[in-house]
Design an enzyme around this catalytic site. Structure first.
Site, PDB file in Angstrom:
ATOM      1  N   GLY A   8      -5.144  -2.222 -10.971  1.00 26.75           N
ATOM      2  CA  GLY A   8      -4.886  -3.664 -10.814  1.00 26.75           C
ATOM      3  C   GLY A   8      -5.796  -4.468 -11.725  1.00 26.75           C
ATOM      4  O   GLY A   8      -6.197  -5.582 -11.396  1.00 26.75           O
ATOM      5  N   ASP A  52       0.849   3.476 -12.447  1.00 26.22           N
ATOM      6  CA  ASP A  52       1.430   2.982 -11.198  1.00 26.22           C
ATOM      7  C   ASP A  52       0.805   3.760 -10.048  1.00 26.22           C
ATOM      8  O   ASP A  52       1.014   4.966  -9.913  1.00 26.22           O
ATOM      9  CB  ASP A  52       2.957   3.191 -11.236  1.00 26.22           C
ATOM     10  CG  ASP A  52       3.640   2.646  -9.988  1.00 26.22           C
ATOM     11  OD1 ASP A  52       2.927   2.178  -9.073  1.00 26.22           O
ATOM     12  OD2 ASP A  52       4.883   2.686  -9.942  1.00 26.22           O
ATOM     13  N   TYR A 143       1.233  -9.142   5.450  1.00 28.27           N
ATOM     14  CA  TYR A 143       0.059  -8.869   4.608  1.00 28.27           C
ATOM     15  C   TYR A 143      -1.149  -8.537   5.491  1.00 28.27           C
ATOM     16  O   TYR A 143      -1.854  -7.544   5.266  1.00 28.27           O
ATOM     17  CB  TYR A 143      -0.214 -10.111   3.745  1.00 28.27           C
ATOM     18  CG  TYR A 143      -1.450 -10.049   2.891  1.00 28.27           C
ATOM     19  CD1 TYR A 143      -1.509  -9.228   1.779  1.00 28.27           C
ATOM     20  CD2 TYR A 143      -2.555 -10.850   3.186  1.00 28.27           C
ATOM     21  CE1 TYR A 143      -2.644  -9.192   0.977  1.00 28.27           C
ATOM     22  CE2 TYR A 143      -3.688 -10.822   2.385  1.00 28.27           C
ATOM     23  CZ  TYR A 143      -3.728  -9.998   1.290  1.00 28.27           C
ATOM     24  OH  TYR A 143      -4.855  -9.975   0.502  1.00 28.27           O
TER      25      TYR A 143
HETATM   26  N1  SER Z   1      -5.963 -14.892  -0.844  1.00 30.96           N
HETATM   27  C1  SER Z   1      -5.118 -14.028  -0.105  1.00 30.96           C
HETATM   28  C2  SER Z   1      -3.806 -14.639   0.162  1.00 30.96           C
HETATM   29  O1  SER Z   1      -3.746 -15.838   0.274  1.00 30.96           O
HETATM   30  C3  SER Z   1      -5.766 -13.689   1.196  1.00 30.96           C
HETATM   31  O2  SER Z   1      -6.363 -12.466   1.094  1.00 30.96           O
HETATM   32  O3  SER Z   1      -2.851 -13.940   0.298  1.00 30.96           O
END
Ligand code: SER
Length: 319
Positions: A8, A52, A143
């Site tokens: 990354g 990847d 997330y």
């Molecule tokens: N900065 C990130 C986001 O907003 C949070 O880890 O997804």
């Protein structure tokens, strides 16, 4: 002799952390990889490759061939984007981490790993102010769920296989070198670009939405500090709270007005507002301070100055 793999390296954190790691370990010892081309300065200064992290076979060959000893796995789908394709985001965020952890179990040379977690592991039921290291973690975003599960996997591999995986729950990260993509805290980056380019900004978060934030230089320093601390100091086997500073869109706009008096801000909250509302407003990072000496140098004033100058420089390099 360390050989470091950054996964990354074209991203918001990677593009700055790679430079710091190369300063520390030597350009030739830090491999910058991403699924896309890394920025020219990084490509020209040391080894780089398209890689990847989801391709576990190629990943393990790469690690063995280049005698990698430490991995920084920074690739992820951020909070806003993850809500658009939840299962795909879950798959990418989880499988990529599991590929790295599984590899570290079998490749003996790999003795230390860094993986970023996030304030997104917290949710609506978490106390919002001065949020503790150990508290309720019931994230409401995909997330956050992937980061929380990732933390549990890190602790599991650390304990069960005696690995050395270290992690930080980053707050919103603010930088101008590479823009973030698809995060909820991204408004605090976009606002500087629009302030310089247009003199105004439409915020996708409400004016009084406070969130923990950190200037990238502080985040990079914290990461290097954590990764170079003696192993016996690392008492948190999942991920460390790192809080930085907290501010609202209104406060950052006021700060920008000190430099651009005509700057105007308006507010049009979108789907990211409930995400921001589910996260803490400020973070207690005393455990990171005690264990490995976390320091935050940039306050809202200093980061506003550096961001405005950095963005201006980017658009008018000769002025
Ligand atoms: N900065 C990130 C986001 O907003 C949070 O880890 O997804």
């Amino acid at each position: 002799m360390e050989n470091i793999l950054v996964i990354g390296a074209a991203g918001q954190i990677g593009s700055e952390l790679t430079v710091a790691l190369r300063k520390k370990y030597g350009n030739d010892h830090v491999f910058a990889t991403d699924i896309k081309e890394v920025p020219a300065d990084i490509k020209n200064a040391g080894p780089s490759a398209i890689l990847d992290v989801m391709d576990d076979k190629r990943l393990i060959h790469f690690v063995i061939r280049h005698k990698i000893t430490q991995i920084y796995h920074l690739a992820a789908v951020l909070s806003g984007n993850a809500e658009k394709l939840p299962l795909q985001a879950w798959h990418i965020n989880m499988q990529s981490l599991l590929n790295i952890l599984d590899l570290a179990k079998v490749v003996e040379d790999v003795h230390r790993i860094f993986w970023p977690s996030s304030i997104a592991v917290f949710g609506p039921t978490t106390p919002k102010q001065n949020t503790a290291q150990l508290t309720v973690t019931e994230p409401s975003t995909v997330y956050g769920i992937s980061k929380l599960a990732g933390e549990r996997w890190c602790e599991y591999f650390n304990t069960r296989y005696d690995l050395d995986i270290r992690s930080i729950r980053y707050p919103g990260l603010i930088s101008y070198k590479t823009e973030a993509g698809g995060g909820t805290t991204d408004y605090a980056v976009e606002i500087f670009y629009d302030a310089v380019k247009k003199g105004k900004y439409e915020s996708f978060l409400k004016e009084n939405t406070a969130l923990p934030m950190m200037f990238m230089k502080d985040a990079v320093n914290a990461t290097v500090k954590l990764m170079t601390a003696p192993k016996e100091n690392i008492t948190v086997k999942s991920s460390y709270n790192v809080g930085g500073i907290s501010f609202t869109p209104k406060q950052i706009a006021e700060e920008i007005k000190h430099h651009i008096p005509d700057f105007e801000i308006s507010y049009k909250p979108d789907f990211r507002q409930p995400i921001a509302d589910s996260w803490p407003q400020s973070i207690n990072d005393s455990v990171a301070q005690t264990d490995w000496g976390l320091e935050t140098k940039y306050d809202i004033k200093a980061l506003t100055e550096v961001m405005l100058n950095g963005v201006k420089e980017k658009f008018n390099p000769n002025k």
